[in-house]
Design a protein around this motif. Structure first.
Motif, PDB file in Angstrom:
ATOM      1  N   TYR A   1       1.029  -1.109   0.125  1.00 21.11           N
ATOM      2  CA  TYR A   1       0.282  -0.105  -0.478  1.00 21.11           C
ATOM      3  C   TYR A   1       1.178   1.238  -0.411  1.00 21.11           C
ATOM      4  N   ILE A   2       2.302   0.992   0.728  1.00 13.27           N
ATOM      5  CA  ILE A   2       2.495   2.205   0.418  1.00 13.27           C
ATOM      6  C   ILE A   2       3.261   2.334  -0.312  1.00 13.27           C
ATOM      7  N   LEU A   3       4.082   1.616  -0.794  1.00  7.47           N
ATOM      8  CA  LEU A   3       4.770   1.544  -2.483  1.00  7.47           C
ATOM      9  C   LEU A   3       3.705   1.877  -3.490  1.00  7.47           C
ATOM     10  N   ARG A   4       2.757   1.835  -3.571  1.00  3.61           N
ATOM     11  CA  ARG A   4       1.702   2.418  -4.944  1.00  3.61           C
ATOM     12  C   ARG A   4       1.072   3.903  -3.795  1.00  3.61           C
ATOM     13  N   GLN A   5       0.943   4.060  -2.842  1.00  2.00           N
ATOM     14  CA  GLN A   5       1.380   5.794  -2.493  1.00  2.00           C
ATOM     15  C   GLN A   5       2.301   6.470  -2.585  1.00  2.00           C
TER      16      GLN A   5
END
Length: 351
Positions: free
Chosen positions: A106-110
Motif C-alpha cells: 500500500y505504501i509503495l503504491r501511494q
C-alpha cells in the motif's frame, strides 16, 4: 541556541498531519487556510505528517476503496500544485493499510502515485524504509524524516540495500540518526515522524469520562453504547498495555525510549508528529515536541499538563518561522469562518 548562519531570507515550515479525510471534490477548509499563508517571496516547505489517506491507504485498483483514496491524493495535489516551495509527505499507520500485514504494498503504491502527481519523489523515507532521510531545506535548517510506522508495522517491513534502504538493522537506524543530528548540531533541526514521542491525548493514554462510559466512541464518535464499569477496561488496557498505535505498546515504547535518550543531549531540537487529531506543543529536556494531526479529523486532548504548553481540539496546523539570527517562532493556526488566513491561537519563541 544554534549558531547564526547567514542566509538571504527567513524560512517557514508548515507542519500538517492526518489530512486523509480532507474534502475530495471541493475546496478543503484546512488546505485553503494553509494556502493563504503561502508567499512567493518567502522560502518555505510543507510537511504532511502521515495518514494522508483514510481509511486504509491506497488499495489495488480493483478494491472498492480505490477511487476514493485516489481522489484524496488528487485533492492534495490540486491544493499544492501552484505552491512554490518544497512539498514532503511521510507515512502513517492508515497509509500502511491501517497497520495490516500487507501494508508494505500500500505504501509503495501511494509513493508512486504521489510521484506521478508531483513529477518527483515527495514521500520520504522512500520505498517504505525506516529512514532516517536528511533534507537540508535551508542553510539554517535541516529536516530529518523517519518512518515511525515501520517500527509498529506487522508483517513485512523492508530493510537493507536490496530494498533500497540505507540501514540494515534497527541499531544502524539509531546510529545514522545520531550521526545526522551531530553533523547538523549548529543548525536548527526538525525531526518529523508520524507517531508522537509525547502526547496528552488518547494515544498517550489520556481519556475523558465518556470514554469509560462509552468506550466504543474511541473508534467512532457516534458509537454511544453504554458500558459502565466494564467499559473502563478498554481505555485502561490502551493506557497501560497499548494497541499497536498507542505509546504504551511495547514496540512503540522501544522506539520512543531510544529517541528520548538520544534527544536529551540535543538542546533545541524540534520533533514534529501527527497521529493525534489535535494540536499540541510540549516541551521536555529543552526540546520541543509538536503534534499537528488536526488536518481533517478531531479528537480529545488535554488543555493543561506538566510539560504541555498548548493543547487544542481544532482543525488547523503549525507554522515555524526561522530567522537568520537563529530564532524560531512557532504558531498554531486554525480554520476561522471570518478570515481566509485562519486564526492564530498560539505563538511561542522556540529557544
Amino acid at each position: 541556541m544554534p549558531a547564526k548562519i547567514t542566509e538571504e531570507k527567513p524560512y517557514e515550515v508548515f507542519l500538517i498531519g492526518d489530512t486523509g479525510n480532507l474534502q475530495r471534490h471541493k475546496a478543503d477548509p484546512v488546505l485553503e487556510t494553509l494556502k493563504c499563508h503561502f508567499d512567493k517571496n518567502q522560502h518555505s516547505a510543507v510537511v504532511f505528517l502521515g495518514d494522508n489517506i483514510y481509511p486504509r491507504g491506497l488499495p489495488p485498483k480493483n478494491n472498492i476503496l480505490y477511487k476514493d483514496a485516489e481522489d484524496a491524493l488528487i485533492a492534495h495535489y490540486e491544493a499544492l500544485k501552484d505552491y512554490h516551495g518544497k512539498v514532503l509527505f511521510i507515512s502513517g499507520n492508515h497509509d500502511w493499510n491501517k497497520g495490516r500485514k500487507n501494508g508494505y504494498e500500500y505504501i509503495l503504491r501511494q509513493e508512486k502515485y504521489l510521484e506521478k502527481l508531483f513529477g518527483q519523489t515527495v514521500m520520504y523515507p522512500s520505498q517504505g524504509c525506516p529512514g532516517p532521510t536528511e533534507i537540508n531545506i535551508n542553510p539554517n535548517v535541516t529536516l530529518i524524516l523517519i518512518n515511525t510506522q515501520w517500527w509498529l508495522q506487522p508483517g513485512f517491513r523492508p530493510i537493507g540495500q536490496e530494498y533500497g534502504c540505507r540501514v540494515s538493522s534497527e541499531e544502524e537506524f539509531f546510529e545514522h540518526l545520531e550521526k545526522i543530528i551531530e553533523k547538523n548540531k549548529d543548525k536548527r533541526i526538525i525531526i518529523a515522524g508520524h507517531a508522537p514521542v509525547y502526547s496528552y491525548a488518547i494515544h498517550g493514554g489520556q481519556y475523558k469520562l465518556s470514554h469509560h462510559l462509552f468506550p466504543f466512541t474511541l473508534y467512532h464518535k457516534k458509537a454511544y453504547v453504554p458500558l459502565p464499569f466494564i467499559g473502563s477496561l478498554l481505555p485502561m488496557y490502551r493506557k497501560y498495555f497499548g494497541a499497536r498505535e498507542d505509546i504504551a505498546h511495547p514496540r512503540y515504547r522501544h522506539l520512543r525510549k531510544r529517541l528520548i535518550d538520544m534527544f536529551k543531549t540535543k538542546k533545541g531540537l524540534i520533533y514534529a508528529a501527527g497521529h493525534e487529531h489535535n494540536l499540541q506543543h510540549i516541551t521536555k529536556n529543552d526540546n520541543h515536541f509538536i503534534v499537528s494531526g488536526a488536518g481533517s479529523k478531531l479528537k480529545y486532548v488535554l488543555q493543561e499538563g506538566k510539560n504541555l504548553k498548548f493543547g487544542m481540539k481544532a482543525k488547523g496546523f503549525f507554522k515555524i518561522k526561522f530567522g537568520n539570527d537563529g530564532s524560531a517562532v512557532l504558531s498554531a493556526w486554525v480554520v476561522d469562518p471570518v478570515s481566509k488566513k485562519g486564526k492564530m491561537v498560539y505563538e511561542h519563541n522556540l529557544s
